[in-house]
Design an enzyme around this catalytic site. Structure first.
Site, PDB file in Angstrom:
ATOM      1  N   LYS A 166       0.781  -1.107  -0.056  1.00  0.00           N
ATOM      2  CA  LYS A 166       0.040  -0.021   0.026  1.00  0.00           C
ATOM      3  C   LYS A 166       0.783   1.288   0.125  1.00  0.00           C
ATOM      4  O   LYS A 166       0.605   2.046  -0.860  1.00  0.00           O
ATOM      5  CB  LYS A 166      -0.729  -0.135   1.238  1.00  0.00           C
ATOM      6  CG  LYS A 166      -1.791   1.105   1.392  1.00  0.00           C
ATOM      7  CD  LYS A 166      -2.772   0.947   2.461  1.00  0.00           C
ATOM      8  CE  LYS A 166      -3.605   2.281   2.783  1.00  0.00           C
ATOM      9  NZ  LYS A 166      -4.652   1.901   3.903  1.00  0.00           N
ATOM     10  N   GLU A 216      10.516  -4.600   4.690  1.00  0.00           N
ATOM     11  CA  GLU A 216      10.629  -6.238   4.413  1.00  0.00           C
ATOM     12  C   GLU A 216      10.248  -6.241   2.938  1.00  0.00           C
ATOM     13  O   GLU A 216      11.019  -6.720   2.176  1.00  0.00           O
ATOM     14  CB  GLU A 216       9.767  -6.695   5.154  1.00  0.00           C
ATOM     15  CG  GLU A 216       9.945  -7.068   6.458  1.00  0.00           C
ATOM     16  CD  GLU A 216       9.092  -5.955   7.373  1.00  0.00           C
ATOM     17  OE1 GLU A 216       9.072  -4.924   7.135  1.00  0.00           O
ATOM     18  OE2 GLU A 216       9.177  -6.130   8.490  1.00  0.00           O
ATOM     19  N   GLY A 269      -4.925  -2.216   5.305  1.00  0.00           N
ATOM     20  CA  GLY A 269      -4.040  -3.381   4.595  1.00  0.00           C
ATOM     21  C   GLY A 269      -4.694  -4.676   4.953  1.00  0.00           C
ATOM     22  O   GLY A 269      -5.038  -5.587   4.107  1.00  0.00           O
ATOM     23  N   ARG A 270      -5.337  -4.826   5.843  1.00  0.00           N
ATOM     24  CA  ARG A 270      -6.010  -6.224   6.371  1.00  0.00           C
ATOM     25  C   ARG A 270      -7.320  -6.304   5.872  1.00  0.00           C
ATOM     26  O   ARG A 270      -7.966  -7.228   6.039  1.00  0.00           O
ATOM     27  CB  ARG A 270      -5.838  -6.519   7.827  1.00  0.00           C
ATOM     28  CG  ARG A 270      -6.746  -5.045   8.748  1.00  0.00           C
ATOM     29  CD  ARG A 270      -6.151  -5.259  10.231  1.00  0.00           C
ATOM     30  NE  ARG A 270      -6.843  -4.513  10.841  1.00  0.00           N
ATOM     31  CZ  ARG A 270      -6.131  -2.982  11.025  1.00  0.00           C
ATOM     32  NH1 ARG A 270      -4.944  -2.905  10.447  1.00  0.00           N
ATOM     33  NH2 ARG A 270      -6.729  -2.235  11.873  1.00  0.00           N
ATOM     34  N   GLU A 290      -5.191  -7.304  14.893  1.00  0.00           N
ATOM     35  CA  GLU A 290      -4.684  -5.888  14.654  1.00  0.00           C
ATOM     36  C   GLU A 290      -5.716  -4.917  14.496  1.00  0.00           C
ATOM     37  O   GLU A 290      -5.767  -3.902  14.800  1.00  0.00           O
ATOM     38  CB  GLU A 290      -4.002  -6.056  13.052  1.00  0.00           C
ATOM     39  CG  GLU A 290      -3.107  -5.113  12.784  1.00  0.00           C
ATOM     40  CD  GLU A 290      -2.231  -5.206  11.442  1.00  0.00           C
ATOM     41  OE1 GLU A 290      -1.234  -6.071  11.607  1.00  0.00           O
ATOM     42  OE2 GLU A 290      -2.742  -4.622  10.615  1.00  0.00           O
ATOM     43  N   HIS A 299      -5.990 -33.948  17.180  1.00  0.00           N
ATOM     44  CA  HIS A 299      -4.730 -34.666  17.526  1.00  0.00           C
ATOM     45  C   HIS A 299      -3.450 -33.861  18.051  1.00  0.00           C
ATOM     46  O   HIS A 299      -2.385 -34.336  18.487  1.00  0.00           O
ATOM     47  CB  HIS A 299      -4.185 -35.694  16.382  1.00  0.00           C
ATOM     48  CG  HIS A 299      -5.293 -36.643  16.073  1.00  0.00           C
ATOM     49  ND1 HIS A 299      -5.387 -37.876  16.336  1.00  0.00           N
ATOM     50  CD2 HIS A 299      -6.478 -36.294  14.952  1.00  0.00           C
ATOM     51  CE1 HIS A 299      -6.403 -38.362  15.777  1.00  0.00           C
ATOM     52  NE2 HIS A 299      -6.887 -37.534  14.865  1.00  0.00           N
ATOM     53  N   LYS A 326       7.806  -0.760  12.363  1.00  0.00           N
ATOM     54  CA  LYS A 326       8.391  -0.306  11.149  1.00  0.00           C
ATOM     55  C   LYS A 326       9.458   0.810  11.457  1.00  0.00           C
ATOM     56  O   LYS A 326      10.529   0.964  10.855  1.00  0.00           O
ATOM     57  CB  LYS A 326       7.588   0.442  10.147  1.00  0.00           C
ATOM     58  CG  LYS A 326       6.402  -0.826   9.507  1.00  0.00           C
ATOM     59  CD  LYS A 326       5.487  -0.052   8.542  1.00  0.00           C
ATOM     60  CE  LYS A 326       4.567  -1.134   8.081  1.00  0.00           C
ATOM     61  NZ  LYS A 326       3.570  -0.656   6.994  1.00  0.00           N
TER      62      LYS A 326
HETATM   63  C1  G6Q Z   1      -2.690  -4.080   8.029  1.00  0.00           C
HETATM   64  C2  G6Q Z   1      -1.218  -3.535   8.262  1.00  0.00           C
HETATM   65  C3  G6Q Z   1      -0.149  -4.003   7.860  1.00  0.00           C
HETATM   66  C4  G6Q Z   1       0.131  -3.754   6.384  1.00  0.00           C
HETATM   67  C5  G6Q Z   1       1.735  -4.218   6.176  1.00  0.00           C
HETATM   68  C6  G6Q Z   1       2.201  -4.164   4.762  1.00  0.00           C
HETATM   69  O1  G6Q Z   1      -3.698  -3.559   8.080  1.00  0.00           O
HETATM   70  O2  G6Q Z   1      -1.488  -2.084   7.904  1.00  0.00           O
HETATM   71  O3  G6Q Z   1      -0.215  -5.358   7.970  1.00  0.00           O
HETATM   72  O4  G6Q Z   1      -0.493  -4.335   5.376  1.00  0.00           O
HETATM   73  O5  G6Q Z   1       2.348  -3.464   7.185  1.00  0.00           O
HETATM   74  O6  G6Q Z   1       2.075  -2.436   4.468  1.00  0.00           O
HETATM   75  P1  G6Q Z   1       2.136  -2.224   3.023  1.00  0.00           P
HETATM   76  O7  G6Q Z   1       0.875  -2.715   2.176  1.00  0.00           O
HETATM   77  O8  G6Q Z   1       2.038  -0.774   2.981  1.00  0.00           O
HETATM   78  O9  G6Q Z   1       3.564  -2.667   2.687  1.00  0.00           O
END
Ligand code: G6Q
Length: 546
Positions: free
Chosen positions: A214, A220, A275-276, A361, A392, A512
């Protein structure tokens, strides 16, 4: 029914329904599900409902009609209805980020209009969907070629958190519908092992990278994307190859072009998609390539049907609302700390991990929207594994441990891979587990079966362990969309009751920033100014790394 205070103005614990629930919980704690079922032959019918093809049996919960009425009062007194309307209108309900929360617009039909800051976001969504469909079809048919003219055979999604968990989960869940001559991999961890193992047996000339971020600044993801670029260039030589082997999913066009990806190969989404909550936006491009545009749209239709149900059904017949209220009931009045998600379908093996992010989250917060510290428990820990594997391993603790763990069981009437009597055995286990958790086995029953007195306490099952049962006919793209929307709105309901912002993630943002401070310190000999423990750890790494 008591008068409804304006939403959010009265602290939760001062709402009349909250106080009534506190009283009510005292009496209900001693009630056993065995007795509740024995007293009411209609219980299974009374506490079950069917909506949009999902059957929801919540009769094996420690509730009565009074509990339900009080929980619904709590929802009304919390202004749940007004909050739902506010989300669908595009109000900036993500208050700490001052953003609208409009994942529902991602699956709204073309004919619908949702206007944010003078722009119809539904039209924007459909324009991107068209672009995704066109691109996916080209990759699926082999028309989209790599730099050397070879067709794309491998698709690697690079992303993390919300830009990874949804795509992985959906790919696994819908593998049955996927184009099998394409290989899909997902790289998220900045641990070089993740990229190395994903790429080791692939030919760069046949590999397409989808960089999903996003912000397009996540350490990462950008580290993995840079390694992917180096890997492609190492084999293909020419920087012009990037255009054929990289596409981006992002809200940040400037960073995308800085990376070297042509913005014509960027699939856009917007700041009102968390994001989620983004796996059905452009972030779902890998899913669309795997299952095809038509199945992707069927998935969106599934989401939309539950959105409409959530928006329009009376609270008492509203599936996500009931699920959310039951979670509040156990978290706040029974001290439950966790919720188990137990899908009886191998394709849903990543569903618990996906829900872990969605729920934890979103509702792992301890400050209310008005800035005060909460005086009650909020989001529980979500966890789980597919049945029957869990039986199990950890089910022992759910059956006989000292903790109360409400469970969501998920199952399907028909298997996508009918094989002998596998599906009957699977489903028998599903029903048997919910039954055993609720009713247990008394010491008398154990002794009557010939168990010696000394062993009987060990073989006694207290029962009275609550669960929901969610059933659908078959796992299709549409049903997957419904299940995800069900949990999204369940989380929303919980967040409204707890008066928290379910749509920010300051904990993730902190992570971050923190790592960025230490990265240069690992590479230099500069003096350290952390606590003594962190300083020593950094020193140890500096001394021992090669
Ligand atoms: C989700 C969070 C988080 C995000 C990641 C990746 O709701 O905000 O999990 O999706 O940190 O972020 P980017 O898509 O900006 O790389």
């Amino acid at each position: 029914m008591s008068t409804t205070p304006a939403p959010g103005t009265t602290p939760l614990t001062e709402l009349p329904a909250w106080k009534a629930l506190e009283q009510h919980a005292v009496t209900l704690k001693s009630a056993h599900l065995r007795d509740l079922f024995a007293e009411d032959p209609e219980r299974a019918t009374r506490f079950s409902l069917e909506a949009e093809g999902l059957f929801f049996d919540y009769s094996k919960n420690r509730i009565t009609s009074v509990t339900l009425a009080l929980l619904l009062d709590l929802a009304e007194q919390s202004g749940l209805r007004e909050h739902i309307d506010a989300m669908f209108r595009g109000d900036r309900i993500n208050v700490t980020e001052n953003r609208s929360v409009l994942h529902v617009a991602l699956r709204a039909p073309k004919s619908q209009k949702i206007v944010v800051d003078g722009v119809d976001v539904v039209a924007q969504v459909h324009a991107v969907l068209e672009k995704m469909s066109e691109f996916s079809s080209r990759v699926r048919s082999g028309e989209w070629k790599g730099f050397t003219g070879k067709r794309v055979r491998n698709v690697i999604n690079i992303g993390i958190g919300g830009s990874d968990l949804g795509p992985v989960m959906a790919y696994e869940a819908l593998k049955h519908y996927s184009q099998r001559d394409l290989t899909f991999r997902f790289v998220s961890n900045v641990d070089g092992t993740d990229f190395a193992e994903a790429a080791r047996d692939l030919d760069p000339a046949e590999t397409l990278f989808i960089v999903a971020s996003k912000t397009f600044t996540t350490l990462e993801t950008m580290t993995n994307a840079n390694s992917a670029r180096a890997w492609v260039l190492d084999k293909l030589g020419d920087p012009k190859a990037i255009a054929s082997h990289f596409v981006a999913l992002s809200t940040n066009a400037a960073e995308v072009s800085k990376f070297g990806i042509d913005t014509a190969n960027m699939f856009e989404f917007w700041d009102w998609v968390g994001g989620r909550y983004s796996m059905d936006s452009a972030i779902g491009l890998s899913t669309m390539i795997a299952i095809g545009p038509e199945s992707f749209r069927a998935m969106l239709a599934g989401f939309h049907s539950i959105d409409e149900h959530f928006r329009n059904a009376p609270l008492a017949e509203n599936l996500p609302v009931l699920m959310g209220l039951l979670t509040v009931w156990y978290s706040n009045f029974f001290g439950a700390q966790t919720m188990a998600i137990l899908p009886y379908d191998q394709y849903l093996k990543r569903f618990p991990a996906y829900l872990q992010q969605l729920t934890m989250e979103s509702n792992g917060k301890s400050t209310t929207v008005s800035g005060t510290h909460v005086k009650y428990e909020t989001g529980p820990v979500y966890w789980g594994e597919p049945g029957t594997n869990g039986q199990h391993s950890f089910y022992q603790l759910i059956h006989q441990g000292t903790r109360l763990i409400p469970c969501d069981f998920l199952g399907f009437m028909r298997s996508l891979n009918p094989l002998g009597d596998h599906h009957d055995i699977l489903t028998a286990n599903l029903f048997a587990q919910a039954e055993a958790l609720a009713f247990g086995k008394t010491t008398d029953e154990v002794i009557a079966q010939g168990t010696p007195d000394w062993l009987a306490p060990h073989k006694t099952f207290e029962g009275n362990r609550p669960s929901n049962m969610i059933l659908a006919e078959q796992l299709t793209p549409e049903v997957l969309g419904k299940l995800i929307a069900l949990y999204e709105h369940n989380v929303f309901t919980q967040g409204v009751i707890w008066q928290i912002d379910s749509f920010d993630q300051w904990g993730v943002e902190l992570g971050k920033v923190l790592a960025m401070r230490i990265v240069p310190e690992l590479k230099s000999a500069s003096p350290l100014q952390h606590d003594s423990s962190t300083n020593a750890l950094i020193e140890r790494y500096r001394n021992q790394k090669v």
